[in-house]
Motif scaffolding. Structure first.
Motif, PDB file in Angstrom:
ATOM      1  N   LEU A   1     -36.820 -28.565  26.508  1.00 25.70           N
ATOM      2  CA  LEU A   1     -35.939 -28.148  25.416  1.00 25.70           C
ATOM      3  C   LEU A   1     -36.794 -27.851  24.197  1.00 25.70           C
ATOM      4  CD1 LEU A   1     -33.209 -30.912  25.872  1.00 25.70           C
ATOM      5  CD2 LEU A   1     -33.169 -28.602  26.802  1.00 25.70           C
ATOM      6  N   PRO A   2     -37.420 -26.694  24.149  1.00 24.94           N
ATOM      7  CA  PRO A   2     -38.331 -26.411  23.030  1.00 24.94           C
ATOM      8  C   PRO A   2     -37.628 -26.287  21.688  1.00 24.94           C
ATOM      9  CG  PRO A   2     -38.028 -24.463  24.410  1.00 24.94           C
ATOM     10  CD  PRO A   2     -37.358 -25.596  25.125  1.00 24.94           C
ATOM     11  N   ARG A   3     -36.338 -25.945  21.688  1.00 25.92           N
ATOM     12  CA  ARG A   3     -35.618 -25.795  20.420  1.00 25.92           C
ATOM     13  C   ARG A   3     -35.150 -27.131  19.858  1.00 25.92           C
ATOM     14  NH1 ARG A   3     -30.956 -21.600  21.565  1.00 25.92           N
ATOM     15  NH2 ARG A   3     -30.633 -23.102  23.258  1.00 25.92           N
ATOM     16  N   ALA A   4     -35.273 -28.212  20.619  1.00 20.87           N
ATOM     17  CA  ALA A   4     -34.839 -29.534  20.164  1.00 20.87           C
ATOM     18  C   ALA A   4     -36.038 -30.356  19.719  1.00 20.87           C
ATOM     19  CB  ALA A   4     -34.090 -30.262  21.278  1.00 20.87           C
ATOM     20  N   ASN A   5     -35.801 -31.228  18.774  1.00 22.94           N
ATOM     21  CA  ASN A   5     -36.830 -32.154  18.283  1.00 22.94           C
ATOM     22  C   ASN A   5     -36.361 -33.572  18.601  1.00 22.94           C
ATOM     23  OD1 ASN A   5     -38.976 -33.357  17.000  1.00 22.94           O
ATOM     24  ND2 ASN A   5     -38.199 -33.005  14.940  1.00 22.94           N
TER      25      ASN A   5
ATOM     26  N   ALA B   1     -30.938 -31.681  17.715  1.00 19.51           N
ATOM     27  CA  ALA B   1     -30.788 -30.659  18.751  1.00 19.51           C
ATOM     28  C   ALA B   1     -29.959 -29.523  18.177  1.00 19.51           C
ATOM     29  CB  ALA B   1     -30.121 -31.230  20.006  1.00 19.51           C
ATOM     30  N   SER B   2     -30.181 -28.329  18.704  1.00 24.19           N
ATOM     31  CA  SER B   2     -29.475 -27.159  18.193  1.00 24.19           C
ATOM     32  C   SER B   2     -28.048 -27.071  18.674  1.00 24.19           C
ATOM     33  CB  SER B   2     -30.229 -25.882  18.600  1.00 24.19           C
ATOM     34  OG  SER B   2     -30.354 -25.808  20.027  1.00 24.19           O
ATOM     35  N   SER B   3     -27.707 -27.752  19.762  1.00 25.18           N
ATOM     36  CA  SER B   3     -26.343 -27.705  20.307  1.00 25.18           C
ATOM     37  C   SER B   3     -26.057 -29.006  21.027  1.00 25.18           C
ATOM     38  CB  SER B   3     -26.170 -26.522  21.262  1.00 25.18           C
ATOM     39  OG  SER B   3     -26.999 -26.665  22.398  1.00 25.18           O
ATOM     40  N   THR B   4     -24.781 -29.231  21.259  1.00 22.72           N
ATOM     41  CA  THR B   4     -24.367 -30.419  22.002  1.00 22.72           C
ATOM     42  C   THR B   4     -24.852 -30.370  23.445  1.00 22.72           C
ATOM     43  OG1 THR B   4     -22.395 -30.494  20.612  1.00 22.72           O
ATOM     44  CG2 THR B   4     -22.385 -31.854  22.575  1.00 22.72           C
ATOM     45  N   ALA B   5     -24.932 -29.157  23.994  1.00 25.20           N
ATOM     46  CA  ALA B   5     -25.419 -29.028  25.373  1.00 25.20           C
ATOM     47  C   ALA B   5     -26.867 -29.492  25.493  1.00 25.20           C
ATOM     48  CB  ALA B   5     -25.275 -27.582  25.836  1.00 25.20           C
TER      49      ALA B   5
ATOM     50  N   ILE C   1     -28.940 -38.502  19.187  1.00 26.61           N
ATOM     51  CA  ILE C   1     -29.405 -37.177  18.785  1.00 26.61           C
ATOM     52  C   ILE C   1     -28.359 -36.538  17.877  1.00 26.61           C
ATOM     53  CG2 ILE C   1     -30.130 -34.923  19.603  1.00 26.61           C
ATOM     54  CD1 ILE C   1     -30.921 -36.235  22.229  1.00 26.61           C
ATOM     55  N   ALA C   2     -28.780 -36.077  16.729  1.00 22.52           N
ATOM     56  CA  ALA C   2     -27.901 -35.387  15.791  1.00 22.52           C
ATOM     57  C   ALA C   2     -27.896 -33.895  16.117  1.00 22.52           C
ATOM     58  CB  ALA C   2     -28.351 -35.614  14.354  1.00 22.52           C
ATOM     59  N   VAL C   3     -26.698 -33.320  16.167  1.00 25.18           N
ATOM     60  CA  VAL C   3     -26.545 -31.905  16.497  1.00 25.18           C
ATOM     61  C   VAL C   3     -26.443 -31.105  15.207  1.00 25.18           C
ATOM     62  CG1 VAL C   3     -25.141 -30.200  17.717  1.00 25.18           C
ATOM     63  CG2 VAL C   3     -25.404 -32.500  18.655  1.00 25.18           C
ATOM     64  N   LYS C   4     -27.268 -30.066  15.104  1.00 21.64           N
ATOM     65  CA  LYS C   4     -27.217 -29.207  13.929  1.00 21.64           C
ATOM     66  C   LYS C   4     -25.995 -28.291  13.991  1.00 21.64           C
ATOM     67  CE  LYS C   4     -32.281 -28.911  13.766  1.00 21.64           C
ATOM     68  NZ  LYS C   4     -33.435 -27.985  13.811  1.00 21.64           N
TER      69      LYS C   4
ATOM     70  N   ILE D   1     -14.492 -31.498  17.731  1.00 19.77           N
ATOM     71  CA  ILE D   1     -15.905 -31.149  17.626  1.00 19.77           C
ATOM     72  C   ILE D   1     -16.495 -31.050  19.030  1.00 19.77           C
ATOM     73  CG2 ILE D   1     -18.147 -31.932  16.757  1.00 19.77           C
ATOM     74  CD1 ILE D   1     -16.735 -33.258  14.477  1.00 19.77           C
ATOM     75  N   SER D   2     -17.433 -30.153  19.180  1.00 16.17           N
ATOM     76  CA  SER D   2     -18.084 -29.966  20.476  1.00 16.17           C
ATOM     77  C   SER D   2     -18.698 -31.272  20.968  1.00 16.17           C
ATOM     78  CB  SER D   2     -19.162 -28.889  20.359  1.00 16.17           C
ATOM     79  OG  SER D   2     -19.873 -28.762  21.568  1.00 16.17           O
ATOM     80  N   GLY D   3     -18.343 -31.635  22.190  1.00 16.86           N
ATOM     81  CA  GLY D   3     -18.851 -32.858  22.800  1.00 16.86           C
ATOM     82  C   GLY D   3     -17.977 -34.071  22.601  1.00 16.86           C
ATOM     83  N   GLU D   4     -16.955 -33.981  21.745  1.00 16.65           N
ATOM     84  CA  GLU D   4     -16.065 -35.107  21.491  1.00 16.65           C
ATOM     85  C   GLU D   4     -14.737 -34.904  22.216  1.00 16.65           C
ATOM     86  OE1 GLU D   4     -16.966 -37.792  19.980  1.00 16.65           O
ATOM     87  OE2 GLU D   4     -18.920 -37.034  19.338  1.00 16.65           O
ATOM     88  N   ASN D   5     -14.118 -36.019  22.574  1.00 18.74           N
ATOM     89  CA  ASN D   5     -12.840 -35.983  23.273  1.00 18.74           C
ATOM     90  C   ASN D   5     -11.690 -35.981  22.276  1.00 18.74           C
ATOM     91  OD1 ASN D   5     -10.476 -37.895  24.570  1.00 18.74           O
ATOM     92  ND2 ASN D   5     -11.303 -36.469  26.038  1.00 18.74           N
ATOM     93  N   ALA D   6     -10.623 -35.258  22.602  1.00 18.63           N
ATOM     94  CA  ALA D   6      -9.425 -35.205  21.769  1.00 18.63           C
ATOM     95  C   ALA D   6      -8.205 -35.255  22.675  1.00 18.63           C
ATOM     96  CB  ALA D   6      -9.403 -33.944  20.913  1.00 18.63           C
ATOM     97  N   SER D   7      -7.158 -35.912  22.220  1.00 15.31           N
ATOM     98  CA  SER D   7      -5.924 -36.042  22.999  1.00 15.31           C
ATOM     99  C   SER D   7      -4.731 -35.875  22.080  1.00 15.31           C
ATOM    100  CB  SER D   7      -5.867 -37.404  23.715  1.00 15.31           C
ATOM    101  OG  SER D   7      -5.915 -38.461  22.766  1.00 15.31           O
ATOM    102  N   PHE D   8      -3.601 -35.512  22.687  1.00 16.09           N
ATOM    103  CA  PHE D   8      -2.388 -35.214  21.934  1.00 16.09           C
ATOM    104  C   PHE D   8      -1.187 -35.565  22.812  1.00 16.09           C
ATOM    105  CE2 PHE D   8       1.077 -32.181  21.404  1.00 16.09           C
ATOM    106  CZ  PHE D   8       1.381 -32.320  20.065  1.00 16.09           C
ATOM    107  N   LEU D   9      -0.160 -36.122  22.215  1.00 16.81           N
ATOM    108  CA  LEU D   9       1.066 -36.458  22.932  1.00 16.81           C
ATOM    109  C   LEU D   9       2.252 -36.260  22.001  1.00 16.81           C
ATOM    110  CD1 LEU D   9       2.577 -37.596  25.411  1.00 16.81           C
ATOM    111  CD2 LEU D   9       2.273 -39.879  24.434  1.00 16.81           C
ATOM    112  N   ALA D  10       3.197 -35.433  22.435  1.00 12.82           N
ATOM    113  CA  ALA D  10       4.455 -35.240  21.714  1.00 12.82           C
ATOM    114  C   ALA D  10       5.577 -35.637  22.664  1.00 12.82           C
ATOM    115  CB  ALA D  10       4.613 -33.792  21.257  1.00 12.82           C
ATOM    116  N   GLY D  11       6.133 -36.792  22.440  1.00 16.91           N
ATOM    117  CA  GLY D  11       7.167 -37.308  23.331  1.00 16.91           C
ATOM    118  C   GLY D  11       7.589 -38.689  22.889  1.00 16.91           C
TER     119      GLY D  11
END
Length: 480
Positions: A140-144, A160-164, A190-193, A285-295
């Motif tokens: 990963l040359p673009r990551a430090n 890192a430049s991305s979550t991937a 690792i902090a994502v830019k 946010i990329s890499g984070e989980n999100a959930s929703f419930l309407a009921g």
């Protein structure tokens, strides 16, 4: 010749001065640089000069690796506080080799022939992660990213430049640690830019059709023959749709002497269509989980071993759960799970005078990859059920025409089609002043408008007629 020679000598002197100034600046920069920045995490060799006092110096040694300590003074004895963690060997009067055996901490003290303490080290024996840091930097040359080890756990830090890329670094660390290492022993810090935000729009569309047909004849009465009479009773039965009791009924009675026959016909045809549309939307946010419930939630009584009854609540409604990861090239890897559930009497359970409703659930779960703004349809979720029942008098129900008087027919056919549309977008936040709330222009009407005009909210009119100008443009498309 004299002028040219003197000019050349002046140029050489200025060049030497410039080189000397650059070297001096580099030496000063190295002198003021923090020691932690230039020191190696796992030093292969340590040199101790004559008269240098080294006390409680922290040294990291890799498991199964060694560190060579060269001393200007003669060493006669070495002490290791925990031989299971580390070992030290005096190879010569000026060289000691420290070996890392197992993860842990230990103290190593070096003594001279007179018993004077030459140096002491606080050892941290950990898996050597220098190779892991080199592998991550190469892949990963673009990551430090830097890998460190604490008490057998691997800690990844840096940017890192991305979550991937951050996830790939964690995967490389898991492969480097081996199969026997638990995934929880790898801490990803690792902090994502410039983390991307993903807006997911899911549309769940369902159409359910049902056809119910019932036809039955009820015959009962008596037939008299002089002093003898015979009675019969043939009632219609609908086992397929037993809960329906509002059939249309028509009939008549025949009387002749001692003969009394009563006939009634029960008939029903019902066609039903149910349309379900749910459009949950969510941003994460990329890499984070999100959930929703309407009921909502409905209670379920649960019997315990001690005879007591507890209540557990079960969720139902429109639910959405997804985890997005932004890949290179603007593509989005998405793990999405959507569910539409509702209370139903079909499959309900009654116990102790309590009726527990059943849940009718339509659920879809998948992992997919698509570009921003692209839509994937999870279709083909078709279901069809066909049920038919004929009840009647044996033998008589087989007659060509009159057999219809001695049988009843119950018919049910259900068709369900479900389609799920998934559309992710890479979005950016906007100012709150550019947003409009749904209730922003909702105002209650006056009493006169409610009583005489049947209005539930105030209507605002403009000076011009909005319907005079025709509309030009595309309909139903979103432009980014």
């Amino acid at each position: 010749m004299t002028k040219k020679k003197s000019a050349s000598m002046a140029f050489d002197v200025s060049l030497k001065r410039w080189v000397s100034a650059v070297a001096t600046l580099m030496m000063l920069a190295a002198a003021f640089q923090p020691a932690s920045a230039v020191a190696e995490a796992f030093p292969p060799k340590i040199h101790i000069a004559a008269g240098e006092r080294v006390q409680s110096r922290v040294v990291s040694v890799g498991i199964g690796r060694s560190t060579v300590v060269d001393l200007a003074e003669e060493v006669a004895d070495v002490f290791v506080s925990n031989p299971e963690v580390a070992d030290a060997v005096v190879r010569s009067s000026h060289r000691v080799i420290i070996l890392g055996n197992a993860a842990g901490q230990a103290t190593v003290v070096l003594f001279s022939r007179s018993g004077r303490e030459l140096a002491s080290f606080n050892l941290r024996v950990e898996p050597d992660t220098s190779d892991l840091s080199a592998i991550i930097q190469r892949m990963l040359p673009r990551a430090n990213v830097t890998a460190e080890s604490i008490n057998g756990n691997i800690i990844l830090s840096g940017t890192a430049s991305s979550t991937a890329d951050a996830q790939r670094a964690a995967d490389i660390a898991a492969r480097f640690a081996g199969e026997g290492v638990s995934p929880t022993s790898i801490l990803n810090m690792i902090a994502v830019k410039d983390q991307d935000q993903i807006h997911l729009k899911v549309t769940v569309a369902e159409v359910e059709r049902s056809i119910i047909k019932q036809l039955g004849v009820n015959l009962n009465g008596t037939v008299g023959f002089g002093n003898y009479s015979a009675g019969f009773n043939n009632s219609s039965n609908f086992p397929v749709n037993s809960s329906i009791v509002n059939q249309a009924v028509g009939g008549g009675t025949f009387l002749s002497g001692d003969t009394n026959i009563t006939a009634s016909i029960e008939a029903l045809q019902r066609d039903g269509v149910i349309r379900t549309l749910a459009e949950p939307t969510l941003t994460a946010i990329s890499g984070e989980n999100a959930s929703f419930l309407a009921g909502g939630e409905f209670p379920i009584p649960i019997s315990q071993d001690d005879g007591e009854v507890t209540v557990e609540f079960k969720k139902f409604g429109v639910g959405l759960d997804f985890t997005p990861i932004v890949l290179s090239g603007g593509r989005i890897s998405l793990r999405v799970k959507t569910e539409v559930s509702e209370l139903s009497n079909e499959g309900a359970v009654s116990a102790g005078g309590i009726t527990i409703s059943a849940l009718k659930v339509r659920r879809a779960e998948s992992t997919l990859e698509l570009p921003s703004g692209g839509t994937l349809v999870m279709a083909g979720l078709l279901q069809e059920s066909y049920t038919q029942s004929l009840d009647g008098v044996p033998g008589l129900m087989q007659l060509p025409v009159l057999g219809a008087l001695f049988k009843s027919r119950d018919f049910l056919r259900q068709q369900t089609e479900l389609a799920v549309f998934v559309t992710p977008y890479v979005v950016s936040p906007i100012a709150a002043s550019e947003m409009t709330r749904p209730d922003q222009n909702l105002m209650p009407p006056t009493d006169a408008e409610t009583v005489f005009l049947n209005r539930l909210n105030k209507i605002f009119r403009t000076s011009t007629d909005p319907g005079t100008e025709p509309y030009h443009g595309e309909v139903g498309f979103i432009y980014k």
